[in-house]
Design a protein around this motif. Structure first.
Motif, mmCIF file in Angstrom:
data_model
loop_
_atom_site.group_PDB
_atom_site.id
_atom_site.type_symbol
_atom_site.label_atom_id
_atom_site.label_comp_id
_atom_site.label_asym_id
_atom_site.label_seq_id
_atom_site.Cartn_x
_atom_site.Cartn_y
_atom_site.Cartn_z
ATOM 1 N N UNK A 72 0.794 -1.218 0.050
ATOM 2 C CA UNK A 72 -0.032 -0.010 -0.029
ATOM 3 C C UNK A 72 0.685 1.305 -0.158
ATOM 4 N N UNK A 73 2.080 1.147 0.620
ATOM 5 C CA UNK A 73 3.122 2.372 0.746
ATOM 6 C C UNK A 73 3.621 2.340 -0.575
ATOM 7 N N UNK A 74 3.919 1.336 -1.268
ATOM 8 C CA UNK A 74 4.201 1.326 -2.846
ATOM 9 C C UNK A 74 3.435 2.142 -3.764
ATOM 10 N N UNK A 75 2.004 1.655 -3.577
ATOM 11 C CA UNK A 75 0.942 2.332 -4.407
ATOM 12 C C UNK A 75 0.672 3.733 -4.187
ATOM 13 N N UNK A 76 0.932 4.367 -3.190
ATOM 14 C CA UNK A 76 1.121 5.799 -2.967
ATOM 15 C C UNK A 76 2.261 6.619 -2.877
ATOM 16 N N UNK A 77 3.342 5.773 -3.548
ATOM 17 C CA UNK A 77 4.651 6.471 -3.657
ATOM 18 C C UNK A 77 4.710 6.851 -5.103
ATOM 19 N N UNK A 78 5.811 7.606 -5.420
ATOM 20 C CA UNK A 78 5.980 8.068 -6.817
ATOM 21 C C UNK A 78 5.770 6.885 -8.025
ATOM 22 N N UNK A 79 6.014 5.626 -7.629
ATOM 23 C CA UNK A 79 5.832 4.584 -8.663
ATOM 24 C C UNK A 79 4.511 4.468 -8.921
ATOM 25 N N UNK A 80 3.564 4.811 -7.824
ATOM 26 C CA UNK A 80 1.963 4.794 -8.039
ATOM 27 C C UNK A 80 1.477 3.833 -8.779
ATOM 28 N N UNK A 81 1.543 2.442 -8.854
ATOM 29 C CA UNK A 81 1.173 1.245 -9.516
ATOM 30 C C UNK A 81 -0.361 1.088 -9.469
ATOM 31 N N UNK A 82 -0.803 0.362 -10.049
ATOM 32 C CA UNK A 82 -2.248 -0.122 -9.952
ATOM 33 C C UNK A 82 -2.168 -1.330 -9.341
ATOM 34 N N UNK A 83 -3.386 -2.023 -8.742
ATOM 35 C CA UNK A 83 -3.500 -3.148 -8.122
ATOM 36 C C UNK A 83 -2.948 -4.403 -8.946
ATOM 37 N N UNK A 84 -3.533 -4.308 -10.508
ATOM 38 C CA UNK A 84 -3.029 -5.181 -11.300
ATOM 39 C C UNK A 84 -1.481 -5.477 -11.218
ATOM 40 N N UNK A 86 15.976 0.126 -4.068
ATOM 41 C CA UNK A 86 16.654 1.201 -4.602
ATOM 42 C C UNK A 86 15.766 1.624 -6.026
ATOM 43 N N UNK A 87 14.784 0.612 -6.069
ATOM 44 C CA UNK A 87 14.167 0.839 -7.543
ATOM 45 C C UNK A 87 13.466 2.079 -7.484
ATOM 46 N N UNK A 88 13.666 2.911 -8.848
ATOM 47 C CA UNK A 88 13.080 3.899 -9.113
ATOM 48 C C UNK A 88 11.942 4.046 -9.915
ATOM 49 N N UNK A 89 11.539 2.782 -10.581
ATOM 50 C CA UNK A 89 10.275 2.556 -11.482
ATOM 51 C C UNK A 89 9.703 1.116 -11.223
ATOM 52 N N UNK A 90 8.714 0.945 -11.458
ATOM 53 C CA UNK A 90 8.073 -0.425 -11.244
ATOM 54 C C UNK A 90 8.776 -1.489 -12.128
ATOM 55 N N UNK A 91 9.432 -1.190 -13.524
ATOM 56 C CA UNK A 91 10.249 -2.346 -14.016
ATOM 57 C C UNK A 91 11.441 -2.655 -13.298
ATOM 58 N N UNK A 92 12.194 -1.632 -12.698
ATOM 59 C CA UNK A 92 13.113 -1.906 -11.787
ATOM 60 C C UNK A 92 12.919 -2.672 -10.565
ATOM 61 N N UNK A 93 11.674 -2.428 -9.914
ATOM 62 C CA UNK A 93 11.067 -3.253 -8.729
ATOM 63 C C UNK A 93 10.751 -4.476 -9.329
ATOM 64 N N UNK A 94 10.264 -4.734 -10.304
ATOM 65 C CA UNK A 94 9.978 -6.363 -10.746
ATOM 66 C C UNK A 94 11.181 -7.028 -11.094
ATOM 67 N N UNK A 95 12.308 -6.406 -11.761
ATOM 68 C CA UNK A 95 13.380 -6.872 -11.964
ATOM 69 C C UNK A 95 14.155 -7.443 -10.704
ATOM 70 N N UNK A 96 14.144 -6.442 -9.529
ATOM 71 C CA UNK A 96 14.782 -7.227 -8.233
ATOM 72 C C UNK A 96 13.957 -8.157 -7.929
ATOM 73 N N UNK A 97 12.757 -8.307 -7.749
ATOM 74 C CA UNK A 97 11.966 -9.379 -7.247
ATOM 75 C C UNK A 97 11.999 -10.521 -8.168
#
Length: 417
Positions: A41-53, A102-113
């Motif tokens: 929920x914190x990531x959702x309201x951060x600068x990354x602002x991803x959807x639930x999907x 350290x992820x600045x974008x959702x693709x970076x976060x996806x890559x780390x995960x």
């Protein structure tokens, strides 16, 4: 005391030391895994602002890589140098967890995960086979109960740690805190001298693919992992979406939601896993398929309780019924994993676990977080989580079928089926 008795005591003491090390690593494994849903929920309201999907897909990315990597580690887990593979896996997932912060974008976060998935695949495929080599069948369920109790406790600590660190320092710092201890544990596991697994006749001629085909010819093994897939679909949905569900459906804060769920998970996981292991060992003295009957019945009993938990507007009813459902669900943890390793020769246990990991995540918690997120985006999270009790019913029914079929075969027939 005779030399033989002394040697036996040293070997038994060594087995429990190895169990303690592997359990500590399994605890960290699930802390790292469940920090993500705690801060979702914190990531959702951060600068990354991803959807639930997109949030659901972050879990799918981790699990997709995890299941694809697992079959490659299966053959390595049945060879003498398997502890080196485990240590490398721990090091990789720990570094990747820190990189998530350290992820600045959702693709970076996806890559780390996704990198976390590769490291955890090595450990999850190999460690049960190592543990099984230290404990005989009559004491294996007890050892597995302790080992797998770290799963819900680690998940609980991931919730609590993630929620606490996010509340005080932000969601990025939660990943840093979770990742660092793995560096120490990676060194520690190198000191484990796992017994060399015995060679299985024809294994070299079959190769890795031939070994997996041989396992899939076992009808009871197929049913067990299909039931496990439905079970993983349900637990994956619960693990990823419960913090979000309770915040939205009952208006609790992130800290309260994660603390409640973490405490509940720790208690039900410990009681369910240890109780299920001890009860399974006792029942096994009377019924050869006791592990499967116990797993199937307790899982079926959990389904209506989960349905009530997800549909009630009363927070007290929600907490009580979810607690009872989780307790029943975790009762099968040790019995079902003990049954899996007992079903195959010692030299094929890591391969059996690797194939199981591939199947249960491909059909289970890879699709479930994204599916629940997709339903939530189009209606509500309360509607999305209703697929979970349905999966629980499928799991219990499949394991009961496996128990019924196994009861009609001799042990030799089951192994060779």
């Amino acid at each position: 005391m005779s030399q033989v008795d002394g040697t036996h005591q040293v070997e038994e003491r060594g087995a429990w030391v190895v169990l303690a090390i592997l359990t500590a690593i399994n605890l960290l494994n699930y802390i790292d895994r469940f920090v993500f849903p705690a801060v979702a929920e914190g990531i959702k309201h951060s600068s990354l602002h991803p959807s639930d999907t997109a949030l659901g897909f972050a879990s799918t990315a981790f699990l997709g890589v995890y299941l694809l990597a697992a079959p490659f580690f299966g053959p390595a887990g049945d060879r003498p140098n398997r502890t080196k593979w485990v240590a490398a896996g721990i090091l990789l997932w720990s570094v990747a967890t820190a990189l998530s912060g350290l992820a600045r974008t959702m693709p970076e976060l996806l890559g780390a995960r996704a990198l976390v998935g590769i490291g955890e695949a090595a450990y999850s495929a190999i460690s049960p086979a190592i543990l099984a080599s230290y404990f005989p069948e009559e004491r294996r369920a007890r050892a597995f109960a302790i080992f797998f109790a770290a799963t819900p406790v680690g998940a609980a600590l991931g919730y609590v740690l993630g929620g606490f660190v996010e509340a005080h320092w932000g969601w990025r710092q939660a990943f840093f805190v979770a990742g660092l201890p793995g560096l120490v544990l990676a060194w520690l596991v190198l000191r484990v001298r796992a017994p060399v697994p015995p060679k299985v006749a024809g294994a070299r001629e079959r190769g890795a693919l031939g070994t997996y085909r041989h396992l899939l010819r076992n009808g009871q093994y197929r049913l067990i992992i299909l039931g496990y897939a439905a079970y993983t679909f349900a637990t994956g949905g619960i693990g990823i979406w419960m913090p979000v569900f309770v915040q939205r459906a009952h208006g609790t804060s992130s800290v309260v939601a994660n603390t409640q769920l973490g405490s509940m998970l720790a208690v039900t996981g410990l009681l369910g896993a240890v109780g299920g292991g001890l009860l399974g060992e006792r029942l096994l003295r009377r019924w050869r398929e006791a592990y499967l009957w116990l797993s199937g019945i307790t899982t079926l009993l959990a389904a209506p309780l989960a349905w009530i938990a997800f549909t009630t507007a009363n927070i007290t009813v929600y907490l009580v019924t979810l607690f009872a459902a989780e307790l029943l669900i975790f009762t099968c943890t040790a019995p079902i994993n003990s049954k899996l390793v007992d079903l195959v020769p010692p030299g094929m246990r890591a391969a059996a676990m690797a194939l199981c990991i591939f199947t249960i995540h491909l059909l289970g918690d890879v699709p479930s977080p994204t599916l629940i997120g997709w339903i939530s985006d189009r209606s509500t999270i309360q509607q999305g989580v209703l697929v979970i009790p349905v999966a629980v019913v499928v799991s219990g029914a499949t394991w009961i079928l496996a128990a019924w079929r196994g009861g009609r075969l001799s042990t030799a027939q089951v192994i060779e089926a």
